[in-house]
Motif scaffolding. Structure first.
Motif, PDB file in Angstrom:
ATOM      1  N   LEU A 266       2.224   3.539  -3.384  1.00 28.13           N
ATOM      2  CA  LEU A 266       3.117   3.225  -4.517  1.00 28.13           C
ATOM      3  C   LEU A 266       3.658   4.512  -5.119  1.00 28.13           C
ATOM      4  O   LEU A 266       3.604   4.729  -6.325  1.00 28.13           O
TER       5      LEU A 266
ATOM      6  N   LYS B   4      16.148   6.546  12.033  1.00 29.81           N
ATOM      7  CA  LYS B   4      15.794   7.193  10.773  1.00 29.81           C
ATOM      8  C   LYS B   4      15.647   8.706  10.949  1.00 29.81           C
ATOM      9  O   LYS B   4      16.104   9.490  10.106  1.00 29.81           O
TER      10      LYS B   4
ATOM     11  N   ASN C 186      -4.283   6.975  -5.067  1.00 30.80           N
ATOM     12  CA  ASN C 186      -4.180   7.512  -6.428  1.00 30.80           C
ATOM     13  C   ASN C 186      -4.046   6.328  -7.399  1.00 30.80           C
ATOM     14  O   ASN C 186      -2.972   5.729  -7.496  1.00 30.80           O
TER      15      ASN C 186
ATOM     16  N   VAL D  70       0.855  -1.191   0.000  1.00 25.70           N
ATOM     17  CA  VAL D  70       0.000   0.000   0.000  1.00 25.70           C
ATOM     18  C   VAL D  70       0.887   1.236   0.000  1.00 25.70           C
ATOM     19  O   VAL D  70       1.756   1.378   0.874  1.00 25.70           O
TER      20      VAL D  70
ATOM     21  N   VAL E 213      15.152   7.687  -4.039  1.00 26.57           N
ATOM     22  CA  VAL E 213      14.503   6.981  -5.144  1.00 26.57           C
ATOM     23  C   VAL E 213      15.514   6.085  -5.866  1.00 26.57           C
ATOM     24  O   VAL E 213      15.188   4.960  -6.272  1.00 26.57           O
TER      25      VAL E 213
ATOM     26  N   GLY F 274      14.132  14.290  -5.538  1.00 24.96           N
ATOM     27  CA  GLY F 274      13.134  13.212  -5.370  1.00 24.96           C
ATOM     28  C   GLY F 274      12.611  13.066  -3.956  1.00 24.96           C
ATOM     29  O   GLY F 274      11.958  12.081  -3.634  1.00 24.96           O
TER      30      GLY F 274
HETATM   31  P1  NAD Z   1       5.073   9.905  -2.139  1.00 27.26           P
HETATM   32  O1  NAD Z   1       4.192  11.025  -1.724  1.00 27.26           O
HETATM   33  O2  NAD Z   1       5.763   9.938  -3.450  1.00 27.26           O
HETATM   34  O3  NAD Z   1       4.235   8.516  -2.106  1.00 27.26           O
HETATM   35  C1  NAD Z   1       3.239   8.237  -1.162  1.00 27.26           C
HETATM   36  C2  NAD Z   1       2.133   7.440  -1.856  1.00 27.26           C
HETATM   37  O4  NAD Z   1       1.131   7.144  -0.866  1.00 27.26           O
HETATM   38  C3  NAD Z   1       1.444   8.190  -2.998  1.00 27.26           C
HETATM   39  O5  NAD Z   1       1.382   7.398  -4.157  1.00 27.26           O
HETATM   40  C4  NAD Z   1       0.048   8.480  -2.440  1.00 27.26           C
HETATM   41  O6  NAD Z   1      -0.957   8.519  -3.456  1.00 27.26           O
HETATM   42  C5  NAD Z   1      -0.129   7.319  -1.488  1.00 27.26           C
HETATM   43  N1  NAD Z   1      -1.141   7.570  -0.469  1.00 27.26           N
HETATM   44  C6  NAD Z   1      -1.375   8.720   0.220  1.00 27.26           C
HETATM   45  N2  NAD Z   1      -2.402   8.543   1.076  1.00 27.26           N
HETATM   46  C7  NAD Z   1      -2.825   7.251   0.925  1.00 27.26           C
HETATM   47  C8  NAD Z   1      -3.846   6.477   1.535  1.00 27.26           C
HETATM   48  N3  NAD Z   1      -4.658   6.983   2.485  1.00 27.26           N
HETATM   49  N4  NAD Z   1      -4.009   5.203   1.121  1.00 27.26           N
HETATM   50  C9  NAD Z   1      -3.207   4.663   0.159  1.00 27.26           C
HETATM   51  N5  NAD Z   1      -2.236   5.371  -0.444  1.00 27.26           N
HETATM   52  C10 NAD Z   1      -2.038   6.639  -0.063  1.00 27.26           C
HETATM   53  O7  NAD Z   1       6.114   9.725  -0.946  1.00 27.26           O
HETATM   54  P2  NAD Z   1       7.543   8.978  -0.994  1.00 27.26           P
HETATM   55  O8  NAD Z   1       8.589   9.970  -1.302  1.00 27.26           O
HETATM   56  O9  NAD Z   1       7.402   7.730  -1.769  1.00 27.26           O
HETATM   57  O10 NAD Z   1       7.704   8.647   0.565  1.00 27.26           O
HETATM   58  C11 NAD Z   1       6.990   7.580   1.194  1.00 27.26           C
HETATM   59  C12 NAD Z   1       7.551   7.409   2.608  1.00 27.26           C
HETATM   60  O11 NAD Z   1       8.941   7.058   2.523  1.00 27.26           O
HETATM   61  C13 NAD Z   1       7.469   8.678   3.449  1.00 27.26           C
HETATM   62  O12 NAD Z   1       7.184   8.328   4.774  1.00 27.26           O
HETATM   63  C14 NAD Z   1       8.862   9.274   3.330  1.00 27.26           C
HETATM   64  O13 NAD Z   1       9.204  10.076   4.442  1.00 27.26           O
HETATM   65  C15 NAD Z   1       9.714   8.020   3.241  1.00 27.26           C
HETATM   66  N6  NAD Z   1      10.990   8.167   2.512  1.00 27.26           N
HETATM   67  C16 NAD Z   1      11.073   8.865   1.351  1.00 27.26           C
HETATM   68  C17 NAD Z   1      12.315   8.968   0.699  1.00 27.26           C
HETATM   69  C18 NAD Z   1      12.478   9.736  -0.603  1.00 27.26           C
HETATM   70  O14 NAD Z   1      13.635  10.012  -0.988  1.00 27.26           O
HETATM   71  N7  NAD Z   1      11.414  10.075  -1.326  1.00 27.26           N
HETATM   72  C19 NAD Z   1      13.439   8.337   1.227  1.00 27.26           C
HETATM   73  C20 NAD Z   1      13.300   7.595   2.400  1.00 27.26           C
HETATM   74  C21 NAD Z   1      12.073   7.515   3.042  1.00 27.26           C
END
Ligand code: NAD
Length: 297
Positions: free
Chosen positions: A11, A172, A35, A9, A126, A233
């Motif tokens: 993506l 973290k 989404n 869950v 990413v 990213g």
């Molecule tokens: P993102 O916003 O790109 O992805 C989050 C996804 O969750 C989106 O596709 C969104 O549509 C979905 N979403 C939101 N609400 C939802 C719900 N109620 N039910 C189902 N899906 C739902 O975020 P990301 O950058 O992929 O980050 C995800 C997590 O990983 C965050 O906690 C972030 O802090 C962590 N993180 C991100 C990175 C990075 O470099 N982007 C690195 C390490 C950790």
């Protein structure tokens, strides 16, 4: 868990490529994202799309989540139509950065449904999610860690932090504070150099061969600030959330976090000016504006 579909869950930027790696490794997947467009590339590769987190948890014993905020993790896990209502789920492995408070609360609530919570925040961006080179830090019972090694290992290098829910989240948060602090203070040093008339690429090369090198000089500046793309990213809103959680946790533990509180304010300014969806490398743009220079090369 051979021949069982895995649930996924969330993506987005991180979850999408991580779920893709599970498909690459031959696992069946059942996926959900609020989404539907985020599900499409995985469905095109054979993943089954569910209509809710509960439906995912009706089909999979192990469900992974990669969601943006603590509130959303909590709602997806234990809210209405959430994972806890599923009939099959036994383990929830959360790859999000949620902070230790949410981890502990959700772990306790899931325990009432005989579901094991595993916090497994990741670092490496990413690129790391795509290439399977993340640092994956886990807190959960040792036996659960060992059972999950073959699957979590698909994402990168595993670290066992301890058994208490939320411990991995503390690591973290500390890491992400350091990453954001490096970005902010590197912006200041580079703005000073540019204003004095130095080519920022030359300055970055020198620092990367010197004692000031850090994740911003080695990666974020060459990739996203010097070319002016600001597309590393990682969203400003998420970095701000992480540093806020970090300072709050530190305060709760009675540990002063003076420098951390200033980093949080730098992110608050960046968030207000460029918006939560902007890339967190926009911290450099804030410093550029104050200094009246652009750090490009
Ligand atoms: P993102 O916003 O790109 O992805 C989050 C996804 O969750 C989106 O596709 C969104 O549509 C979905 N979403 C939101 N609400 C939802 C719900 N109620 N039910 C189902 N899906 C739902 O975020 P990301 O950058 O992929 O980050 C995800 C997590 O990983 C965050 O906690 C972030 O802090 C962590 N993180 C991100 C990175 C990075 O470099 N982007 C690195 C390490 C950790």
């Amino acid at each position: 868990m051979p021949n069982q579909p895995l649930g996924f869950v969330g993506l987005g930027r991180m979850g999408g490529p991580m779920a893709g790696r599970l498909l690459d490794a031959g696992h069946e997947l059942v996926v959900f994202d609020s989404n539907p467009e985020a599900c499409a590339p995985l469905v095109a590769r054979g993943a089954r799309q569910a209509g809710s987190p509960r439906e995912v948890a009706d089909l999979a014993e192990l469900v992974l989540t990669s969601l943006p905020t603590p509130d959303i993790v909590q709602a997806v896990a234990i809210g209405p139509e959430g994972l806890a209502e599923g009939s099959r789920i036994k383990i929830l492995l959360d790859l999000s950065t949620t902070g230790p408070g949410t981890a502990a609360r959700v772990a306790a609530a899931l325990g009432e449904h005989d579901i094991q919570w595993v916090d497994a925040p990741v670092s490496g961006g990413v690129a790391g999610a795509t290439n399977g080179t993340l640092a994956v830090m886990l807190s959960c019972p040792r036996a659960t860690f060992e059972a999950l090694e073959p699957i979590a290992g698909i994402f990168g290098k595993l670290f066992f932090v301890g058994e208490k829910p939320g411990l991995a989240q503390v690591v973290k948060l500390g890491n992400n504070l350091l990453a954001a602090a490096a970005l902010a203070v590197t912006s200041e040093a580079l703005a000073m150099g540019v204003k004095a008339g130095i080519d920022p690429r030359v300055m970055i090369d020198i620092i990367n061969a010197s004692s000031g090198r850090n994740s911003a000089t080695q990666d974020k500046f060459p990739r996203s600030v010097l070319p002016g793309t600001f597309d590393f990213g990682f969203a400003t809103g998420l970095s701000y959330k992480d540093v806020r959680l970090c300072v709050d946790e530190s305060e709760a533990l009675g540990v002063p976090m003076i420098v951390g509180a200033i980093v949080r304010q730098m992110l608050a300014v960046t968030n207000a000016k460029y918006g939560p969806a902007s890339d967190f490398t926009c911290i450099a743009k804030v410093v550029e504006e104050w200094a009246g220079v652009e750090i490009r090369g």
